[in-house]
Design an enzyme around this catalytic site. Structure first.
Site, PDB file in Angstrom:
ATOM      1  N   ASP A 188     105.910  82.218 -28.050  1.00  0.00           N
ATOM      2  CA  ASP A 188     105.935  81.011 -27.216  1.00  0.00           C
ATOM      3  C   ASP A 188     105.297  81.212 -25.843  1.00  0.00           C
ATOM      4  O   ASP A 188     105.748  80.633 -24.836  1.00  0.00           O
ATOM      5  CB  ASP A 188     107.394  80.510 -27.039  1.00  0.00           C
ATOM      6  CG  ASP A 188     108.036  80.126 -28.368  1.00  0.00           C
ATOM      7  OD1 ASP A 188     107.305  79.695 -29.280  1.00  0.00           O
ATOM      8  OD2 ASP A 188     109.261  80.266 -28.500  1.00  0.00           O
ATOM      9  N   SER A 244     108.959  66.684 -39.811  1.00  0.00           N
ATOM     10  CA  SER A 244     108.707  65.398 -39.144  1.00  0.00           C
ATOM     11  C   SER A 244     107.456  65.470 -38.271  1.00  0.00           C
ATOM     12  O   SER A 244     106.719  64.483 -38.144  1.00  0.00           O
ATOM     13  CB  SER A 244     109.919  64.930 -38.337  1.00  0.00           C
ATOM     14  OG  SER A 244     110.136  65.772 -37.238  1.00  0.00           O
ATOM     15  N   ASN A 245     107.179  66.627 -37.696  1.00  0.00           N
ATOM     16  CA  ASN A 245     105.920  66.775 -36.940  1.00  0.00           C
ATOM     17  C   ASN A 245     104.724  66.766 -37.885  1.00  0.00           C
ATOM     18  O   ASN A 245     103.690  66.188 -37.563  1.00  0.00           O
ATOM     19  CB  ASN A 245     105.933  68.068 -36.113  1.00  0.00           C
ATOM     20  CG  ASN A 245     106.679  67.890 -34.801  1.00  0.00           C
ATOM     21  OD1 ASN A 245     106.207  67.180 -33.913  1.00  0.00           O
ATOM     22  ND2 ASN A 245     107.852  68.499 -34.695  1.00  0.00           N
ATOM     23  N   HIS A 254     106.894  73.620 -29.407  1.00  0.00           N
ATOM     24  CA  HIS A 254     108.191  74.220 -29.092  1.00  0.00           C
ATOM     25  C   HIS A 254     109.025  73.197 -28.310  1.00  0.00           C
ATOM     26  O   HIS A 254     108.514  72.555 -27.398  1.00  0.00           O
ATOM     27  CB  HIS A 254     107.983  75.492 -28.266  1.00  0.00           C
ATOM     28  CG  HIS A 254     109.264  76.211 -28.008  1.00  0.00           C
ATOM     29  ND1 HIS A 254     109.919  76.933 -28.985  1.00  0.00           N
ATOM     30  CD2 HIS A 254     110.040  76.285 -26.903  1.00  0.00           C
ATOM     31  CE1 HIS A 254     111.035  77.426 -28.483  1.00  0.00           C
ATOM     32  NE2 HIS A 254     111.123  77.057 -27.220  1.00  0.00           N
ATOM     33  N   ASN A 266     101.021  75.633 -31.655  1.00  0.00           N
ATOM     34  CA  ASN A 266     102.431  75.522 -32.039  1.00  0.00           C
ATOM     35  C   ASN A 266     103.120  74.502 -31.146  1.00  0.00           C
ATOM     36  O   ASN A 266     102.702  74.283 -30.011  1.00  0.00           O
ATOM     37  CB  ASN A 266     103.104  76.897 -31.852  1.00  0.00           C
ATOM     38  CG  ASN A 266     104.579  76.872 -32.185  1.00  0.00           C
ATOM     39  OD1 ASN A 266     104.992  76.306 -33.201  1.00  0.00           O
ATOM     40  ND2 ASN A 266     105.408  77.468 -31.331  1.00  0.00           N
ATOM     41  N   ILE A 277     107.327  84.439 -37.080  1.00  0.00           N
ATOM     42  CA  ILE A 277     106.435  84.847 -35.978  1.00  0.00           C
ATOM     43  C   ILE A 277     105.226  85.548 -36.587  1.00  0.00           C
ATOM     44  O   ILE A 277     105.372  86.587 -37.245  1.00  0.00           O
ATOM     45  CB  ILE A 277     107.175  85.767 -34.987  1.00  0.00           C
ATOM     46  CG1 ILE A 277     108.357  84.999 -34.379  1.00  0.00           C
ATOM     47  CG2 ILE A 277     106.228  86.249 -33.890  1.00  0.00           C
ATOM     48  CD1 ILE A 277     109.276  85.856 -33.548  1.00  0.00           C
ATOM     49  N   LEU A 278     104.062  84.977 -36.391  1.00  0.00           N
ATOM     50  CA  LEU A 278     102.846  85.542 -36.990  1.00  0.00           C
ATOM     51  C   LEU A 278     102.450  86.823 -36.257  1.00  0.00           C
ATOM     52  O   LEU A 278     102.536  86.909 -35.031  1.00  0.00           O
ATOM     53  CB  LEU A 278     101.710  84.521 -36.933  1.00  0.00           C
ATOM     54  CG  LEU A 278     101.931  83.268 -37.792  1.00  0.00           C
ATOM     55  CD1 LEU A 278     100.873  82.210 -37.478  1.00  0.00           C
ATOM     56  CD2 LEU A 278     101.929  83.596 -39.283  1.00  0.00           C
TER      57      LEU A 278
HETATM   58  C1  GAR Z   1     110.817  70.833 -33.797  1.00  0.00           C
HETATM   59  O1  GAR Z   1     111.748  70.422 -32.828  1.00  0.00           O
HETATM   60  C2  GAR Z   1     109.932  71.940 -33.258  1.00  0.00           C
HETATM   61  O2  GAR Z   1     109.629  71.794 -31.892  1.00  0.00           O
HETATM   62  C3  GAR Z   1     110.820  73.140 -33.463  1.00  0.00           C
HETATM   63  O3  GAR Z   1     111.405  72.939 -34.733  1.00  0.00           O
HETATM   64  C4  GAR Z   1     111.522  71.517 -34.963  1.00  0.00           C
HETATM   65  C5  GAR Z   1     110.865  71.215 -36.284  1.00  0.00           C
HETATM   66  O4  GAR Z   1     111.073  69.889 -36.670  1.00  0.00           O
HETATM   67  N1  GAR Z   1     110.051  74.350 -33.405  1.00  0.00           N
HETATM   68  C6  GAR Z   1     110.544  75.480 -32.942  1.00  0.00           C
HETATM   69  O5  GAR Z   1     111.688  75.617 -32.553  1.00  0.00           O
HETATM   70  C7  GAR Z   1     109.554  76.637 -32.930  1.00  0.00           C
HETATM   71  N2  GAR Z   1     110.007  77.663 -32.068  1.00  0.00           N
HETATM   72  P1  GAR Z   1     110.230  69.259 -37.882  1.00  0.00           P
HETATM   73  O6  GAR Z   1     110.317  70.240 -39.065  1.00  0.00           O
HETATM   74  O7  GAR Z   1     110.940  67.974 -38.193  1.00  0.00           O
HETATM   75  O8  GAR Z   1     108.828  69.041 -37.423  1.00  0.00           O
END
Ligand code: GAR
Length: 187
Positions: free
Chosen positions: A145, A16-17, A109, A107, A92-93
């Site tokens: 992070d 979604s992001n 978070h 990134n 984790i890269l």
């Molecule tokens: C998001 O909430 C993002 O912040 C989180 O995973 C979700 C991905 O949603 N990321 C982490 O937890 C990274 N540590 P999406 O696939 O719908 O964008």
């Protein structure tokens, strides 16, 4: 803007992001163009956005991380990509990958970093009876992070908040914060 920065987005899940970055990047004044999407999960729903918007995509298994990173670096170099966005990417890269790429990586978070790094963020936030949570876009460094924060958005936690309602509420903010952060990186 003519010289958009060639960008690759890394995903592992719903994307979604990714969708919100794709939509923003269609604006001619937005600083980046997505030239590649990489998923380490062949079932990631986010790959559908690559198909829908006709953006090249690759799946590489991350079971062998060294091989995964080698594959990614090969594609990135081939396409002259200069910027990486991690969007729900669950690998984790390594320090070596970050150093070899040598350009900006960011990134998102779902917490108010430096609080609640790592996994199961929303559950831990609720268990700690926090009044607020939120999301953070930050530069990626070898420490999880922990890179420099670009932008953050705070949300209020309601009395009857559940993990799922908090996740949804924060995701809505993430979709605005990620494009704003990209603009801010290249301002
Ligand atoms: C998001 O909430 C993002 O912040 C989180 O995973 C979700 C991905 O949603 N990321 C982490 O937890 C990274 N540590 P999406 O696939 O719908 O964008």
């Amino acid at each position: 803007m003519v010289n958009k920065i060639k960008t690759c987005v890394f995903i592992s899940g719903n994307g979604s992001n990714l969708k919100s970055i794709i939509k923003s990047s269609r604006d001619c004044s937005f600083p980046i163009r997505i030239e590649l999407i990489i998923s380490n999960n062949i079932k990631a729903k986010g790959i559908n956005f690559a198909k829908k918007f006709s953006i090249p995509y690759k799946f590489f298994s991350s079971k062998n991380k060294i091989q995964f990173e080698r594959n990614c670096l090969f594609e990135i170099k081939k396409r002259k990509i200069k910027f990486l966005c991690l969007a729900g990417f669950k690998v984790i890269l390594s320090k070596n990958f970050i150093r070899t790429f040598g350009q900006k990586i960011i990134n998102i978070h779902p917490s108010l970093l430096p609080k609640y790094k790592g996994l199961n963020t929303h559950r831990r936030v609720l268990e700690s009876n926090e009044k607020y949570s939120g999301c953070t876009v930050h530069f990626v460094t070898p420490a999880l992070d922990s890179g420099k924060i670009i932008l953050q958005k705070k949300v209020l936690i309601n009395n009857n908040e559940t993990e799922n309602s908090l996740k949804k509420k924060i995701l809505m903010q993430e979709h605005k914060l990620y494009p704003q952060s990209i603009i801010s990186v290249f301002r």
